[in-house]
Design an enzyme around this catalytic site. Structure first.
Site, PDB file in Angstrom:
ATOM      1  N   CYS A  73     -23.980  -8.525 -32.068  1.00 37.04           N
ATOM      2  CA  CYS A  73     -25.263  -8.896 -31.474  1.00 37.04           C
ATOM      3  C   CYS A  73     -26.325  -8.825 -32.578  1.00 37.04           C
ATOM      4  O   CYS A  73     -26.512  -7.767 -33.185  1.00 37.04           O
ATOM      5  CB  CYS A  73     -25.584  -7.905 -30.361  1.00 37.04           C
ATOM      6  SG  CYS A  73     -27.206  -8.144 -29.617  1.00 37.04           S
ATOM      7  N   ASN A  74     -26.975  -9.954 -32.827  1.00 36.56           N
ATOM      8  CA  ASN A  74     -28.010  -9.978 -33.870  1.00 36.56           C
ATOM      9  C   ASN A  74     -29.174  -9.059 -33.516  1.00 36.56           C
ATOM     10  O   ASN A  74     -29.728  -8.377 -34.374  1.00 36.56           O
ATOM     11  CB  ASN A  74     -28.556 -11.400 -34.037  1.00 36.56           C
ATOM     12  CG  ASN A  74     -27.539 -12.373 -34.586  1.00 36.56           C
ATOM     13  OD1 ASN A  74     -27.512 -12.635 -35.766  1.00 36.56           O
ATOM     14  ND2 ASN A  74     -26.695 -12.911 -33.723  1.00 36.56           N
ATOM     15  N   CYS A 186     -28.012 -15.904 -32.694  1.00 33.54           N
ATOM     16  CA  CYS A 186     -27.701 -15.079 -31.515  1.00 33.54           C
ATOM     17  C   CYS A 186     -26.271 -15.414 -31.139  1.00 33.54           C
ATOM     18  O   CYS A 186     -25.896 -16.598 -31.091  1.00 33.54           O
ATOM     19  CB  CYS A 186     -28.652 -15.426 -30.374  1.00 33.54           C
ATOM     20  SG  CYS A 186     -28.172 -14.676 -28.784  1.00 33.54           S
ATOM     21  N   HIS A 188     -24.772 -15.439 -28.435  1.00 34.84           N
ATOM     22  CA  HIS A 188     -24.587 -16.215 -27.205  1.00 34.84           C
ATOM     23  C   HIS A 188     -24.609 -17.730 -27.486  1.00 34.84           C
ATOM     24  O   HIS A 188     -24.058 -18.502 -26.708  1.00 34.84           O
ATOM     25  CB  HIS A 188     -25.707 -15.913 -26.196  1.00 34.84           C
ATOM     26  CG  HIS A 188     -25.536 -14.636 -25.439  1.00 34.84           C
ATOM     27  ND1 HIS A 188     -25.720 -13.397 -26.011  1.00 34.84           N
ATOM     28  CD2 HIS A 188     -25.196 -14.402 -24.139  1.00 34.84           C
ATOM     29  CE1 HIS A 188     -25.517 -12.461 -25.094  1.00 34.84           C
ATOM     30  NE2 HIS A 188     -25.199 -13.045 -23.956  1.00 34.84           N
TER      31      HIS A 188
HETATM   32  N1  DGL Z   1     -26.243 -11.875 -28.191  1.00 35.45           N
HETATM   33  C1  DGL Z   1     -27.407 -11.265 -28.651  1.00 35.45           C
HETATM   34  C2  DGL Z   1     -27.761 -11.614 -30.090  1.00 35.45           C
HETATM   35  O1  DGL Z   1     -26.882 -11.950 -30.859  1.00 35.45           O
HETATM   36  C3  DGL Z   1     -28.593 -11.007 -27.794  1.00 35.45           C
HETATM   37  C4  DGL Z   1     -28.862 -11.800 -26.581  1.00 35.45           C
HETATM   38  C5  DGL Z   1     -29.802 -11.021 -25.682  1.00 35.45           C
HETATM   39  O2  DGL Z   1     -29.301 -10.098 -25.054  1.00 35.45           O
HETATM   40  O3  DGL Z   1     -30.998 -11.302 -25.656  1.00 35.45           O
HETATM   41  O4  DGL Z   1     -28.887 -11.512 -30.490  1.00 35.45           O
END
Ligand code: DGL
Length: 271
Positions: A73-74, A186, A188
């Protein structure tokens, strides 16, 4: 120790885009995936909140005997990786950050769009990386917070008209300002790559490169485990998962995004 699992976590299902590469590079390794979907999205949360969640999840995964931890997760990497490393100084910890360096090597226009959460883009860690790479390459990075996009992925809306609209709204200004390379900052967002490509095809006839760091993260993990003699010799490595959200949502995400059906357990808060 080498038979112990690798822990991988994200605010939700986004980290599966990284887990996929880890499983492909390290098929012998048992993997524990933790989706903090009950607390997602992290993007609008404070650094303190994200650090508290990260340490709670790391504590939970350590209790399961993890030999290495991947912060897939970034946003959590930007907010909490320092605290995590301070808490577990001997543990191999791998974080994820937007691929600004590979993007700077790819761009011909000298302008790169960075799609990420507000949290990542507002973090000191991101600003430092951006300033460093801009200074050495002269590349301009255009930050684009994508509010609501991780939520759409969490809801499983990978193809819906609402998600397509959101993607277009975020991609359009970047293309208009001359970006010929987009960074998926991100974990996602790789799951809406088809929508990003569709939006780009409507907006420009020029090719636009898209940078995702999932595979590079997996390769980095392989190097770390090799150096420390922690690679498991024999497989196959099984996957097991935990979530603070809905078990069925995580099961569906595994089936749809990775084509596997690991056991999934719901946990209260892990903290
Ligand atoms: N998947 C996450 C990222 O890489 C964060 C998404 C979120 O929860 O806002 O930043």
């Amino acid at each position: 120790m080498s038979d112990q699992p690798i822990g991988v976590f994200d605010s939700g299902i986004g980290g599966l885009s990284v887990l996929k590469h880890i499983h492909a590079c390290l098929p012998n390794e048992p993997l524990l995936y933790f989706a903090d979907s009950g607390y997602a999205p992290y993007g609008g949360r404070t650094e303190e909140e994200i650090t508290a969640r990260t340490l709670a999840i790391a504590g939970f995964l350590m209790q399961q005997g993890t030999k290495a931890l991947v912060v897939a997760c970034n946003t959590a990497t930007a907010a909490a990786i320092r605290a995590l490393r301070a808490q577990y100084p001997d543990l191999p910890v791998v974080g994820v950050e937007p691929g600004l360096k590979p993007a700077a090597a790819l761009t011909r226009s000298g302008t790169v769009g960075v799609l990420a959460t507000q949290g990542t883009l507002a973090s000191e860690k991101f600003k430092l990386l951006r300033d460093q790479i801009s200074a050495s390459t002269n590349v301009e990075f255009l930050p684009q917070p994508c509010i609501g996009l991780a939520d759409q992925v969490e809801k499983g809306e990978l193809q819906s008209a609402d998600t397509a609209l959101l993607v277009r709204r975020y991609v359009e200004p970047l293309v208009e300002r001359g970006a010929d390379t987009l960074v998926l900052g991100c974990t996602h967002y790789p799951f809406v790559l088809p929508l990003i490509e569709e939006a780009l095809a409507r907006l420009t006839a020029q090719p636009v490169a898209i940078v995702d760091t999932g595979e590079a993260v997996a390769r980095h993990l392989v190097r770390l485990l090799t150096e420390r003699g922690l690679l498991r010799a024999q497989g196959p490595g099984k996957i097991a998962a935990f979530t603070t959200g809905s078990e069925s949502v995580l099961k569906t995400a595994f089936a749809r995004l990775l084509g596997v059906a690991p056991p999934v357990a719901a946990v209260a808060a892990a903290g």
